[in-house]
Scaffold this motif. Structure first.
Motif, mmCIF file in Angstrom:
data_model
loop_
_atom_site.group_PDB
_atom_site.id
_atom_site.type_symbol
_atom_site.label_atom_id
_atom_site.label_comp_id
_atom_site.label_asym_id
_atom_site.label_seq_id
_atom_site.Cartn_x
_atom_site.Cartn_y
_atom_site.Cartn_z
ATOM 1 N N GLN A 115 0.831 -1.208 0.000
ATOM 2 C CA GLN A 115 0.000 0.000 0.000
ATOM 3 C C GLN A 115 0.868 1.261 0.000
ATOM 4 N N LEU A 116 1.941 1.251 0.793
ATOM 5 C CA LEU A 116 2.836 2.409 0.842
ATOM 6 C C LEU A 116 3.562 2.593 -0.492
ATOM 7 N N GLU A 117 4.033 1.503 -1.081
ATOM 8 C CA GLU A 117 4.714 1.594 -2.381
ATOM 9 C C GLU A 117 3.779 2.124 -3.458
ATOM 10 N N ALA A 118 2.527 1.676 -3.462
ATOM 11 C CA ALA A 118 1.557 2.164 -4.450
ATOM 12 C C ALA A 118 1.303 3.654 -4.268
ATOM 13 N N LEU A 119 1.186 4.073 -3.017
ATOM 14 C CA LEU A 119 0.958 5.483 -2.721
ATOM 15 C C LEU A 119 2.118 6.343 -3.208
ATOM 16 N N TYR A 120 3.343 5.956 -2.866
ATOM 17 C CA TYR A 120 4.499 6.765 -3.256
ATOM 18 C C TYR A 120 4.809 6.662 -4.747
ATOM 19 N N SER A 121 4.454 5.565 -5.365
ATOM 20 C CA SER A 121 4.601 5.452 -6.811
ATOM 21 C C SER A 121 3.679 6.452 -7.503
ATOM 22 N N SER A 122 2.481 6.569 -6.981
ATOM 23 C CA SER A 122 1.525 7.537 -7.517
ATOM 24 C C SER A 122 2.027 8.970 -7.314
ATOM 25 N N TYR A 123 2.558 9.257 -6.107
ATOM 26 C CA TYR A 123 3.141 10.578 -5.838
ATOM 27 C C TYR A 123 4.257 10.878 -6.835
ATOM 28 N N THR A 124 5.130 9.903 -7.029
ATOM 29 C CA THR A 124 6.294 10.092 -7.908
ATOM 30 C C THR A 124 5.858 10.396 -9.336
ATOM 31 N N ARG A 125 4.875 9.648 -9.836
ATOM 32 C CA ARG A 125 4.382 9.905 -11.191
ATOM 33 C C ARG A 125 3.832 11.323 -11.306
ATOM 34 N N GLN A 126 3.071 11.755 -10.310
ATOM 35 C CA GLN A 126 2.500 13.097 -10.358
ATOM 36 C C GLN A 126 3.597 14.158 -10.297
ATOM 37 N N LEU A 127 4.603 13.961 -9.434
ATOM 38 C CA LEU A 127 5.702 14.928 -9.351
ATOM 39 C C LEU A 127 6.494 14.981 -10.651
ATOM 40 N N ARG A 128 6.767 13.819 -11.243
ATOM 41 C CA ARG A 128 7.496 13.793 -12.520
ATOM 42 C C ARG A 128 6.753 14.571 -13.591
ATOM 43 N N THR A 129 5.445 14.414 -13.618
ATOM 44 C CA THR A 129 4.637 15.143 -14.600
ATOM 45 C C THR A 129 4.690 16.647 -14.325
ATOM 46 N N ALA A 130 4.518 17.022 -13.068
ATOM 47 C CA ALA A 130 4.514 18.437 -12.704
ATOM 48 C C ALA A 130 5.871 19.090 -12.913
ATOM 49 N N LEU A 131 6.944 18.323 -12.725
ATOM 50 C CA LEU A 131 8.305 18.870 -12.818
ATOM 51 C C LEU A 131 9.037 18.385 -14.066
ATOM 52 N N ALA A 132 8.289 18.136 -15.134
ATOM 53 C CA ALA A 132 8.858 17.579 -16.363
ATOM 54 C C ALA A 132 9.957 18.457 -16.962
ATOM 55 N N ASP A 133 9.936 19.758 -16.693
ATOM 56 C CA ASP A 133 10.943 20.655 -17.257
ATOM 57 C C ASP A 133 12.261 20.623 -16.479
ATOM 58 N N LEU A 134 12.316 19.881 -15.365
ATOM 59 C CA LEU A 134 13.557 19.761 -14.585
ATOM 60 C C LEU A 134 14.172 18.381 -14.806
ATOM 61 N N ASP A 135 15.478 18.358 -15.075
ATOM 62 C CA ASP A 135 16.137 17.062 -15.258
ATOM 63 C C ASP A 135 16.519 16.468 -13.897
ATOM 64 N N ASP A 136 17.037 15.240 -13.923
ATOM 65 C CA ASP A 136 17.388 14.549 -12.681
ATOM 66 C C ASP A 136 18.409 15.328 -11.855
ATOM 67 N N ASP A 137 19.376 15.961 -12.507
ATOM 68 C CA ASP A 137 20.384 16.735 -11.765
ATOM 69 C C ASP A 137 19.748 17.906 -11.014
ATOM 70 N N ALA A 138 18.804 18.587 -11.660
ATOM 71 C CA ALA A 138 18.129 19.707 -11.004
ATOM 72 C C ALA A 138 17.281 19.220 -9.831
#
Length: 161
Positions: A115-138
């Protein structure tokens, strides 16, 4: 973001850089809470505080409830009530501590981990979408800066002695 040059509270000296940091952190906390609210409310089960307990167990493994409370900065009685509910939901398990039968050791169940992994996986996907203009280094640099700020604030609150 540029703040007005007047103090936020009349008569209080303005420190522009510290105020910018405070406003930025406050905005970030609100944004993250919105994400959490959306995901947790839709789930119908986990509350933010429950996810915090599960995250401590996932990160640090089996431990006493008092240790969890200390890491979260809350009273042990608060965590004890949470653990009772989480155990009833099958998200954690408890067993007696072999070193001291008066206390129990708590561990994350496989259901709690999933349940925790599913929750944080969902958070991560949303953050990646919201921060798509920032690369991994940023993103890594921003995370490192936020961690330094959090550690400095936490250390400044510790009693000197």
């Amino acid at each position: 973001m540029q703040l007005a040059q007047q103090p936020l509270v009349p008569g209080v000296e303005r420190d522009a850089a510290a105020q910018e940091l405070l406003e930025g952190v406050s905005s970030l906390v609100r944004a993250v809470r919105c994400i959490e609210h959306r995901h947790l409310a839709g789930d119908g089960g986990l509350r933010r505080s429950d996810a915090s307990v599960l995250k401590v167990l996932m990160k640090d493994g089996e431990q006493r409830g008092g240790e969890i409370a200390g890491k979260l900065g809350v009273d042990a009685s608060v965590v004890s009530r949470q653990l009772t509910a989480l155990e009833a939901d099958g998200l954690v398990s408890r067993r007696p501590d072999p070193a001291d039968a008066r206390v129990g050791l708590v561990s994350l169940s496989s259901q709690g981990k999933a349940q925790l992994e599913a929750l944080y996986s969902s958070y991560t996907r949303q953050l990646r979408t919201a921060l798509a203009d920032l690369d991994d280094d940023a993103l890594t640099a921003a995370a490192a800066t936020m961690q330094r700020v959090a550690v400095a604030i936490t250390e400044a609150q510790r009693p000197r002695g």
